[in-house]
Design a protein around this motif. Structure first.
Motif, PDB file in Angstrom:
ATOM      1  N   LEU A   1       1.561 -11.879 -14.135  1.00 60.93           N
ATOM      2  CA  LEU A   1       1.535 -12.818 -13.017  1.00 60.93           C
ATOM      3  C   LEU A   1       0.094 -13.063 -12.612  1.00 60.93           C
ATOM      4  CD1 LEU A   1       4.275 -11.152 -10.762  1.00 60.93           C
ATOM      5  CD2 LEU A   1       4.606 -12.832 -12.579  1.00 60.93           C
ATOM      6  N   LYS A   2      -0.273 -14.323 -12.455  1.00 60.75           N
ATOM      7  CA  LYS A   2      -1.622 -14.685 -12.010  1.00 60.75           C
ATOM      8  C   LYS A   2      -1.497 -15.579 -10.788  1.00 60.75           C
ATOM      9  CE  LYS A   2      -3.731 -14.375 -16.559  1.00 60.75           C
ATOM     10  NZ  LYS A   2      -4.614 -15.005 -17.534  1.00 60.75           N
ATOM     11  N   TRP A   3      -2.351 -15.309  -9.798  1.00 59.18           N
ATOM     12  CA  TRP A   3      -2.317 -16.104  -8.578  1.00 59.18           C
ATOM     13  C   TRP A   3      -3.698 -16.220  -7.970  1.00 59.18           C
ATOM     14  CZ3 TRP A   3      -0.961 -11.062  -8.966  1.00 59.18           C
ATOM     15  CH2 TRP A   3      -1.529 -10.156  -8.082  1.00 59.18           C
ATOM     16  N   GLY A   4      -3.878 -17.266  -7.187  1.00 55.77           N
ATOM     17  CA  GLY A   4      -5.132 -17.472  -6.485  1.00 55.77           C
ATOM     18  C   GLY A   4      -5.245 -16.494  -5.332  1.00 55.77           C
ATOM     19  N   MET A   5      -6.363 -15.784  -5.286  1.00 56.18           N
ATOM     20  CA  MET A   5      -6.567 -14.749  -4.284  1.00 56.18           C
ATOM     21  C   MET A   5      -6.533 -15.352  -2.882  1.00 56.18           C
ATOM     22  SD  MET A   5      -9.701 -12.106  -4.189  1.00 56.18           S
ATOM     23  CE  MET A   5      -9.807 -10.852  -2.947  1.00 56.18           C
ATOM     24  N   ALA A   6      -5.794 -14.697  -1.997  1.00 59.49           N
ATOM     25  CA  ALA A   6      -5.689 -15.125  -0.599  1.00 59.49           C
ATOM     26  C   ALA A   6      -5.707 -13.870   0.277  1.00 59.49           C
ATOM     27  CB  ALA A   6      -4.412 -15.938  -0.407  1.00 59.49           C
TER      28      ALA A   6
ATOM     29  N   TRP B   1       7.936  -2.610 -12.438  1.00 64.54           N
ATOM     30  CA  TRP B   1       6.892  -1.954 -11.642  1.00 64.54           C
ATOM     31  C   TRP B   1       5.537  -2.355 -12.219  1.00 64.54           C
ATOM     32  CZ3 TRP B   1       3.914   1.633 -14.353  1.00 64.54           C
ATOM     33  CH2 TRP B   1       4.482   2.149 -15.524  1.00 64.54           C
ATOM     34  N   PRO B   2       4.519  -2.416 -11.363  1.00 64.39           N
ATOM     35  CA  PRO B   2       3.210  -2.909 -11.812  1.00 64.39           C
ATOM     36  C   PRO B   2       2.426  -1.842 -12.581  1.00 64.39           C
ATOM     37  CG  PRO B   2       3.165  -2.457  -9.469  1.00 64.39           C
ATOM     38  CD  PRO B   2       4.556  -2.203  -9.921  1.00 64.39           C
ATOM     39  N   ALA B   3       2.118  -2.150 -13.840  1.00 63.63           N
ATOM     40  CA  ALA B   3       1.380  -1.222 -14.687  1.00 63.63           C
ATOM     41  C   ALA B   3      -0.116  -1.493 -14.686  1.00 63.63           C
ATOM     42  CB  ALA B   3       1.900  -1.299 -16.122  1.00 63.63           C
ATOM     43  N   LYS B   4      -0.523  -2.726 -14.342  1.00 68.55           N
ATOM     44  CA  LYS B   4      -1.945  -3.068 -14.402  1.00 68.55           C
ATOM     45  C   LYS B   4      -2.263  -4.144 -13.374  1.00 68.55           C
ATOM     46  CE  LYS B   4      -5.490  -4.745 -17.601  1.00 68.55           C
ATOM     47  NZ  LYS B   4      -5.763  -5.212 -18.960  1.00 68.55           N
ATOM     48  N   TYR B   5      -3.350  -3.935 -12.666  1.00 67.61           N
ATOM     49  CA  TYR B   5      -3.874  -4.939 -11.736  1.00 67.61           C
ATOM     50  C   TYR B   5      -5.281  -5.291 -12.193  1.00 67.61           C
ATOM     51  CZ  TYR B   5      -6.307  -6.831  -7.714  1.00 67.61           C
ATOM     52  OH  TYR B   5      -7.072  -7.617  -6.903  1.00 67.61           O
ATOM     53  N   THR B   6      -5.609  -6.579 -12.163  1.00 67.65           N
ATOM     54  CA  THR B   6      -6.962  -7.037 -12.480  1.00 67.65           C
ATOM     55  C   THR B   6      -7.436  -7.932 -11.347  1.00 67.65           C
ATOM     56  OG1 THR B   6      -6.418  -7.015 -14.834  1.00 67.65           O
ATOM     57  CG2 THR B   6      -8.412  -8.200 -14.185  1.00 67.65           C
ATOM     58  N   GLY B   7      -8.568  -7.571 -10.773  1.00 67.18           N
ATOM     59  CA  GLY B   7      -9.156  -8.393  -9.722  1.00 67.18           C
ATOM     60  C   GLY B   7      -9.816  -9.623 -10.318  1.00 67.18           C
ATOM     61  N   PRO B   8     -10.266 -10.532  -9.475  1.00 68.83           N
ATOM     62  CA  PRO B   8     -10.859 -11.782  -9.972  1.00 68.83           C
ATOM     63  C   PRO B   8     -12.218 -11.556 -10.617  1.00 68.83           C
ATOM     64  CG  PRO B   8     -11.073 -11.651  -7.595  1.00 68.83           C
ATOM     65  CD  PRO B   8     -10.246 -10.480  -8.008  1.00 68.83           C
ATOM     66  N   GLY B   9     -12.513 -12.377 -11.628  1.00 71.88           N
ATOM     67  CA  GLY B   9     -13.856 -12.403 -12.197  1.00 71.88           C
ATOM     68  C   GLY B   9     -14.738 -13.238 -11.267  1.00 71.88           C
ATOM     69  N   LEU B  10     -15.841 -12.721 -10.850  1.00 75.52           N
ATOM     70  CA  LEU B  10     -16.698 -13.411  -9.888  1.00 75.52           C
ATOM     71  C   LEU B  10     -17.955 -13.910 -10.577  1.00 75.52           C
ATOM     72  CD1 LEU B  10     -16.295 -10.852  -6.976  1.00 75.52           C
ATOM     73  CD2 LEU B  10     -14.976 -12.943  -7.390  1.00 75.52           C
ATOM     74  N   ASN B  11     -18.354 -15.145 -10.253  1.00 73.51           N
ATOM     75  CA  ASN B  11     -19.511 -15.763 -10.884  1.00 73.51           C
ATOM     76  C   ASN B  11     -20.147 -16.710  -9.873  1.00 73.51           C
ATOM     77  OD1 ASN B  11     -21.301 -17.336 -12.365  1.00 73.51           O
ATOM     78  ND2 ASN B  11     -19.925 -17.544 -14.123  1.00 73.51           N
TER      79      ASN B  11
END
Length: 145
Positions: free
Chosen positions: A65-70, A113-123
């Motif tokens: 699942l991918k979503w825009g950070m809020a 159940w969530p096995a992996k979380y990835t935060g946003p790549g920042l640039n």
């Protein structure tokens, strides 16, 4: 001469994800909606040209699942609970909608159940939306409509 009305295929950008007890409004992308059946090969005596093939276990790919950070952190909090040893499994659905917002297809998944979380790549040189990602392990995916 054919007189049937041609029906356009559904578009892939109009969808929603439902999860038990999580009210995340929208997602950017969902992937991993597939499964495979293992093949068990068995050689039989007297049948030397090829092995017999039988179905084995069904394996389901993790949902991504991918979503825009809020401001909401419910999905991250769910993953954080798992990292602390508190696994809470949830059922859910991926729902495809038509142009009018009506449901046209649904895939239910169970015991996720969530096995992996990835935060946003920042640039600093980009103006892209900050995307968070959660990978869900589950025990079954079924298309119900």
């Amino acid at each position: 001469m054919a007189t049937a009305e041609v029906q356009d295929p559904y578009v892939n950008f109009n969808f929603l994800v439902e999860l038990d007890n999580i009210a995340r409004a929208s997602f950017h992308e969902v992937s991993g909606m597939d499964s495979t059946v293992d093949v068990i090969e068995h050689r039989e005596g007297g049948w030397n040209t090829t092995p017999r093939k039988y179905p084995g276990q069904t394996k389901h790919t993790n949902l991504v699942l991918k979503w825009g950070m809020a401001t909401d952190t419910e999905l991250y909090d769910w993953h954080r609970e798992v990292t602390q040893g508190k696994v809470s499994r949830r059922n859910g659905s991926v729902v495809l909608l038509d142009g009018a917002g009506q449901e046209v297809a649904r895939w239910d998944f169970v015991r996720a159940w969530p096995a992996k979380y990835t935060g946003p790549g920042l640039n600093a040189e980009s103006s892209d939306i900050a995307i968070e990602t959660l990978e869900l392990v589950h025990e079954g995916l079924t298309r119900v409509s």
